[in-house]
Design a protein around this motif. Sequence first.
Motif, PDB file in Angstrom:
ATOM      1  N   TRP A  88      14.967  -0.522   5.730  1.00 39.05           N
ATOM      2  CA  TRP A  88      14.682   0.910   5.697  1.00 39.05           C
ATOM      3  C   TRP A  88      15.234   1.546   6.959  1.00 39.05           C
ATOM      4  O   TRP A  88      14.605   1.526   8.021  1.00 39.05           O
ATOM      5  N   SER A  89      16.431   2.125   6.868  1.00 41.61           N
ATOM      6  CA  SER A  89      17.023   2.769   8.039  1.00 41.61           C
ATOM      7  C   SER A  89      16.234   4.002   8.446  1.00 41.61           C
ATOM      8  O   SER A  89      16.172   4.366   9.622  1.00 41.61           O
ATOM      9  N   LEU A  90      15.650   4.656   7.457  1.00 48.85           N
ATOM     10  CA  LEU A  90      14.725   5.760   7.707  1.00 48.85           C
ATOM     11  C   LEU A  90      13.358   5.343   7.180  1.00 48.85           C
ATOM     12  O   LEU A  90      13.235   4.904   6.038  1.00 48.85           O
ATOM     13  N   ALA A  91      12.352   5.490   7.991  1.00 48.19           N
ATOM     14  CA  ALA A  91      11.006   5.099   7.570  1.00 48.19           C
ATOM     15  C   ALA A  91      10.565   5.955   6.396  1.00 48.19           C
ATOM     16  O   ALA A  91      10.705   7.181   6.423  1.00 48.19           O
ATOM     17  N   PRO A  92      10.045   5.348   5.335  1.00 44.79           N
ATOM     18  CA  PRO A  92       9.561   6.136   4.197  1.00 44.79           C
ATOM     19  C   PRO A  92       8.421   7.065   4.608  1.00 44.79           C
ATOM     20  O   PRO A  92       7.617   6.734   5.482  1.00 44.79           O
ATOM     21  N   ALA A  93       8.364   8.194   3.948  1.00 46.29           N
ATOM     22  CA  ALA A  93       7.275   9.135   4.224  1.00 46.29           C
ATOM     23  C   ALA A  93       5.966   8.657   3.616  1.00 46.29           C
ATOM     24  O   ALA A  93       4.881   8.947   4.139  1.00 46.29           O
ATOM     25  N   SER A  94       6.048   7.910   2.517  1.00 47.68           N
ATOM     26  CA  SER A  94       4.839   7.404   1.863  1.00 47.68           C
ATOM     27  C   SER A  94       5.115   6.040   1.267  1.00 47.68           C
ATOM     28  O   SER A  94       6.198   5.794   0.726  1.00 47.68           O
ATOM     29  N   ILE A  95       4.136   5.165   1.399  1.00 46.22           N
ATOM     30  CA  ILE A  95       4.264   3.784   0.917  1.00 46.22           C
ATOM     31  C   ILE A  95       3.002   3.438   0.134  1.00 46.22           C
ATOM     32  O   ILE A  95       1.889   3.562   0.662  1.00 46.22           O
TER      33      ILE A  95
ATOM     34  N   GLY B 248      -0.168  -4.736   8.859  1.00 45.68           N
ATOM     35  CA  GLY B 248       1.122  -4.717   9.535  1.00 45.68           C
ATOM     36  C   GLY B 248       1.912  -3.459   9.239  1.00 45.68           C
ATOM     37  O   GLY B 248       2.525  -2.858  10.140  1.00 45.68           O
ATOM     38  N   LEU B 249       1.910  -3.019   7.985  1.00 39.12           N
ATOM     39  CA  LEU B 249       2.629  -1.801   7.617  1.00 39.12           C
ATOM     40  C   LEU B 249       1.987  -0.568   8.243  1.00 39.12           C
ATOM     41  O   LEU B 249       2.679   0.339   8.720  1.00 39.12           O
ATOM     42  N   ARG B 250       0.675  -0.516   8.252  1.00 38.91           N
ATOM     43  CA  ARG B 250      -0.003   0.644   8.844  1.00 38.91           C
ATOM     44  C   ARG B 250       0.239   0.716  10.350  1.00 38.91           C
ATOM     45  O   ARG B 250       0.378   1.806  10.917  1.00 38.91           O
ATOM     46  N   GLN B 251       0.308  -0.443  11.011  1.00 39.64           N
ATOM     47  CA  GLN B 251       0.579  -0.447  12.446  1.00 39.64           C
ATOM     48  C   GLN B 251       2.019  -0.043  12.727  1.00 39.64           C
ATOM     49  O   GLN B 251       2.289   0.673  13.702  1.00 39.64           O
ATOM     50  N   HIS B 252       2.943  -0.492  11.883  1.00 35.60           N
ATOM     51  CA  HIS B 252       4.363  -0.277  12.178  1.00 35.60           C
ATOM     52  C   HIS B 252       4.867   1.084  11.737  1.00 35.60           C
ATOM     53  O   HIS B 252       5.839   1.599  12.300  1.00 35.60           O
ATOM     54  N   PHE B 253       4.244   1.657  10.718  1.00 29.92           N
ATOM     55  CA  PHE B 253       4.669   2.964  10.199  1.00 29.92           C
ATOM     56  C   PHE B 253       3.514   3.958  10.309  1.00 29.92           C
ATOM     57  O   PHE B 253       2.960   4.409   9.297  1.00 29.92           O
TER      58      PHE B 253
ATOM     59  N   ALA C 297       3.684   7.310   8.342  1.00 30.73           N
ATOM     60  CA  ALA C 297       3.792   7.296   6.879  1.00 30.73           C
ATOM     61  C   ALA C 297       2.409   7.404   6.245  1.00 30.73           C
ATOM     62  O   ALA C 297       1.413   6.957   6.812  1.00 30.73           O
ATOM     63  N   SER C 298       2.362   8.004   5.083  1.00 32.43           N
ATOM     64  CA  SER C 298       1.132   8.013   4.281  1.00 32.43           C
ATOM     65  C   SER C 298       1.095   6.703   3.488  1.00 32.43           C
ATOM     66  O   SER C 298       1.950   6.477   2.627  1.00 32.43           O
ATOM     67  N   ILE C 299       0.121   5.850   3.805  1.00 34.62           N
ATOM     68  CA  ILE C 299       0.072   4.517   3.203  1.00 34.62           C
ATOM     69  C   ILE C 299      -1.229   4.365   2.426  1.00 34.62           C
ATOM     70  O   ILE C 299      -2.322   4.461   2.989  1.00 34.62           O
ATOM     71  N   SER C 300      -1.085   4.149   1.137  1.00 29.23           N
ATOM     72  CA  SER C 300      -2.250   3.921   0.276  1.00 29.23           C
ATOM     73  C   SER C 300      -2.365   2.430  -0.027  1.00 29.23           C
ATOM     74  O   SER C 300      -1.419   1.661   0.157  1.00 29.23           O
TER      75      SER C 300
ATOM     76  N   ALA D  60      -0.521   4.695 -10.616  1.00 31.51           N
ATOM     77  CA  ALA D  60      -0.506   6.094 -10.199  1.00 31.51           C
ATOM     78  C   ALA D  60      -0.108   6.227  -8.732  1.00 31.51           C
ATOM     79  O   ALA D  60       0.667   7.115  -8.357  1.00 31.51           O
ATOM     80  N   ALA D  61      -0.626   5.337  -7.901  1.00 32.44           N
ATOM     81  CA  ALA D  61      -0.274   5.370  -6.479  1.00 32.44           C
ATOM     82  C   ALA D  61       1.208   5.074  -6.278  1.00 32.44           C
ATOM     83  O   ALA D  61       1.882   5.712  -5.452  1.00 32.44           O
ATOM     84  N   ALA D  62       1.752   4.127  -7.030  1.00 35.53           N
ATOM     85  CA  ALA D  62       3.170   3.785  -6.919  1.00 35.53           C
ATOM     86  C   ALA D  62       4.047   4.950  -7.342  1.00 35.53           C
ATOM     87  O   ALA D  62       5.065   5.252  -6.700  1.00 35.53           O
ATOM     88  N   ALA D  63       3.672   5.622  -8.414  1.00 33.91           N
ATOM     89  CA  ALA D  63       4.462   6.748  -8.916  1.00 33.91           C
ATOM     90  C   ALA D  63       4.485   7.907  -7.924  1.00 33.91           C
ATOM     91  O   ALA D  63       5.479   8.644  -7.833  1.00 33.91           O
ATOM     92  N   ALA D  64       3.412   8.057  -7.167  1.00 32.05           N
ATOM     93  CA  ALA D  64       3.307   9.178  -6.230  1.00 32.05           C
ATOM     94  C   ALA D  64       3.982   8.904  -4.890  1.00 32.05           C
ATOM     95  O   ALA D  64       4.198   9.827  -4.100  1.00 32.05           O
ATOM     96  N   ALA D  65       4.315   7.654  -4.605  1.00 32.49           N
ATOM     97  CA  ALA D  65       4.842   7.282  -3.293  1.00 32.49           C
ATOM     98  C   ALA D  65       6.362   7.231  -3.295  1.00 32.49           C
ATOM     99  O   ALA D  65       7.001   7.064  -4.347  1.00 32.49           O
ATOM    100  N   GLU D  66       6.952   7.333  -2.104  1.00 32.65           N
ATOM    101  CA  GLU D  66       8.394   7.214  -1.981  1.00 32.65           C
ATOM    102  C   GLU D  66       8.839   5.787  -2.289  1.00 32.65           C
ATOM    103  O   GLU D  66       9.837   5.575  -2.994  1.00 32.65           O
ATOM    104  N   VAL D  67       8.115   4.795  -1.754  1.00 33.10           N
ATOM    105  CA  VAL D  67       8.407   3.394  -2.044  1.00 33.10           C
ATOM    106  C   VAL D  67       7.099   2.673  -2.346  1.00 33.10           C
ATOM    107  O   VAL D  67       6.022   3.112  -1.921  1.00 33.10           O
TER     108      VAL D  67
END
Length: 831
Positions: A335-342, A373-378, A381-384, A564-571
Amino acid sequence: MSSLNPSIPSDELEAKLCERLGKLDLAAKVRLLSGADFWSLPADDSIGLRSIVFSDGPAGVRGEVGDERNPSLNLPSGSALGATWDVDVARRYGDVLGREALRKNADVVLGPTINLHRSPYGGRHFEAMAEDPLLTARLAAAYVEGIQAHGVAACPKHYVANDYEIERHTASSEVGERALRELYLAAFEDAIVEARAWVVMSAYNGVNGVTMSENDLLRDPLKTEWGFDGVVLSDWIAVKTTDASANSAQDVVMPDLLSPWGDALVEAVREGRVAESTIDEKVLRVLRLAARVGALDGVEPASRAAGEAPEPLSIVTELGAESMVLLRNADELPWSLAPASIAVIGPNAMCARSQGGGSATVVPGRVISPLEGLRQHFPDASISFDMGVPAPTEIFPLDRDLLGDPVAETPGVHVVFSAADGTVLLEEVRLSAELAWMGTMPEGATTLTMQTRYTPAITQRCDVGVAVAGHVSLSIDGETVIDRFSTAESAGSRDGGLETSDITANIFAPPVTAVPVDLVEGTPIDLVAVCDLTTAPLPMVHAIMIGMAPRSGPDELMLAEAVAAAAAAEVAVVVVGTSSRTESEGIDRTSLALPGGQDALVEAVLAANPRTVVVVNAGSPVLMPWHDRASAVLVTWFGGQRTGTALAEVLAGEREPGGRLPTTWPGDEQAVPVGPDRPVDGKVHYAEGIDIGHRAWLKQGATPAYCFGHGLGYTTWNMSDLTVPTEVVGGEPFSLSVTVRNTGDRPGKHVVQVYAARGSSEVSRPVRWLAGWSVVRADPGEAVRVEVDVPARSLAAWVDGKWWYETGAFDLLVGASVDELPLQATVVVGS
């Protein structure tokens, strides 16, 4: 003090050891050959001998007591190490273990596990390195060197042909002499001959009808041809006879529990059934080990490596990334650009397996999950997070930070062992509700009581329960909600794909009972578990976990929420994997499918979000029917306690996934060459001979999902200018060279792999087989001239009781995997 280095045999050292041996009477000598307790050999002050301490842990060092109050470093598992394909990394891995052993006051680390991945169904393959003997042997030797550089003994195991768990204590591996030499013994040879391991563990199983603790293979080739001068240690409670095992090359029986030596062996010597000279040789080996690890007064231990210790958690993260295998990448990563939502999805995202089950288990201080790990590193980002499916293990360990001892009014869990008359034998405060006692329970205990006050961090509906074998009751706020007796055998498989006839599964994969509970943020609940130890399956060994797992409702609702969460997220990042009830000591699999509804979960998320990365948290191959439709597939293995940190850094492109498959991953079970090969009449027939792993796939012309050696990085490579000697002498090593250029825009790692083939031979040969490899690291645009060593044995065959070097032409194929070999040359072997 002597200036001798006991790691190097010498007449002077042997004379000193023989002098001490001469001071012991028969009973004292025999006493040194069985455990003083569960984890150590006896001391003898009369000769200046202290106790020698053994510790489990091929991927960590537990010490005598596996206790969260003195946590252990949890490294990536053996198959992860195999995936690095890097001898230098393996040596550093051993270096970390050697330092850990010194910190834990352990003299012998029971590892590495060298058994081959003969069949993907083996439940303990996460602990071993590869399907290939050459890859295994080279990595194992470096691991041994790394440990023993610190004056700590490595103990390669389980010698030999110990590749299944079902009936492992009694079954015999029926192996032809050629396969035994070219595969199963070859995997051990470098660790003994080159790295000079100080201890070797004999296996539970038999080979060709003779149990390993009585098998001639302990003497020949181990002690004769290979020159092994160390201790042959038994696996725990493996030795069942007195005379036969003592007259073999078995040296030490562990533990003290149920040992058939002791007084019985003294009597056997006095009656002439076992020669005292045989005992003397065994004791001399023990004293030699004691000298090497610094357990013998007046003899300086083997020299210990100097230099500053690496920061332990940093190296765990590095090793985790080095071992990750990027199987597929449709321009998704990094991910060269961090996703806005995961959208993070899957039970293993919340509670990843950092290690496999069984004796390999250690107790780390903290495991960083993929979600954490994802929440600490990004952080921006909005992470569900959604489970998507119920946990395959039904419950997870309770978060230690949310536990309070209601009796001592401190953080933790209150533990009491009681006798039948109610006498308290042991009372202590523990920090975790997942506990195990391996030979360390108080003698005479009949009841175990655990109490804790759990304060939920969020409001949610959960399954709350207990995992333990035997009779247990669990109360919540004073109300008994569970009262049952169960064992792993009676409970059967909860998630499919589990087969066990081994009583140790009751420790490593105990049955679970859980009930639904509505938890409210900040509102504590009191949990009390009472175990009747008289119903426990194993004496002096017990394991229990009080745990919970989120469950928002029926399976259909959990899946719909995740989609539903996957559909709403960037990745979307879906973490799937095996469980402690699928890959563990004492268990073999009957299916390679992911447990539970994880495949359906992946399919549904892929349909909802085309940018879905699937992370596979498994120690050995699983089926992935969706693999060719994911935007990326990344295998993290059992990645150690920083697995979430390593994953986030790889996704972000701060580290490259450095792994290559050490084992073939099938696309379907029908094509698997060596299936779930169960003992029949106490025998497992290795009928495939020398054709296991990629050799077997090539022989039957089948195509796996991902082949041996496969793995993608974040850059591209070109190989050219292959140079091979025109002629070599049979029985001598040689090398070839090739130019490797990094043609991408990032630095990276490449594994140059060399396979041998012979179209016409006087003996049967695999279609092609691994003959050598080299790891290359290069910057963008950089070209490196790489030499790959080909050991003499790579072209040999075991014929008529000796190594035979066939003359004539051999093809050498060079590339990035067993199926991607763009360069080819021929070498002629002369007489």
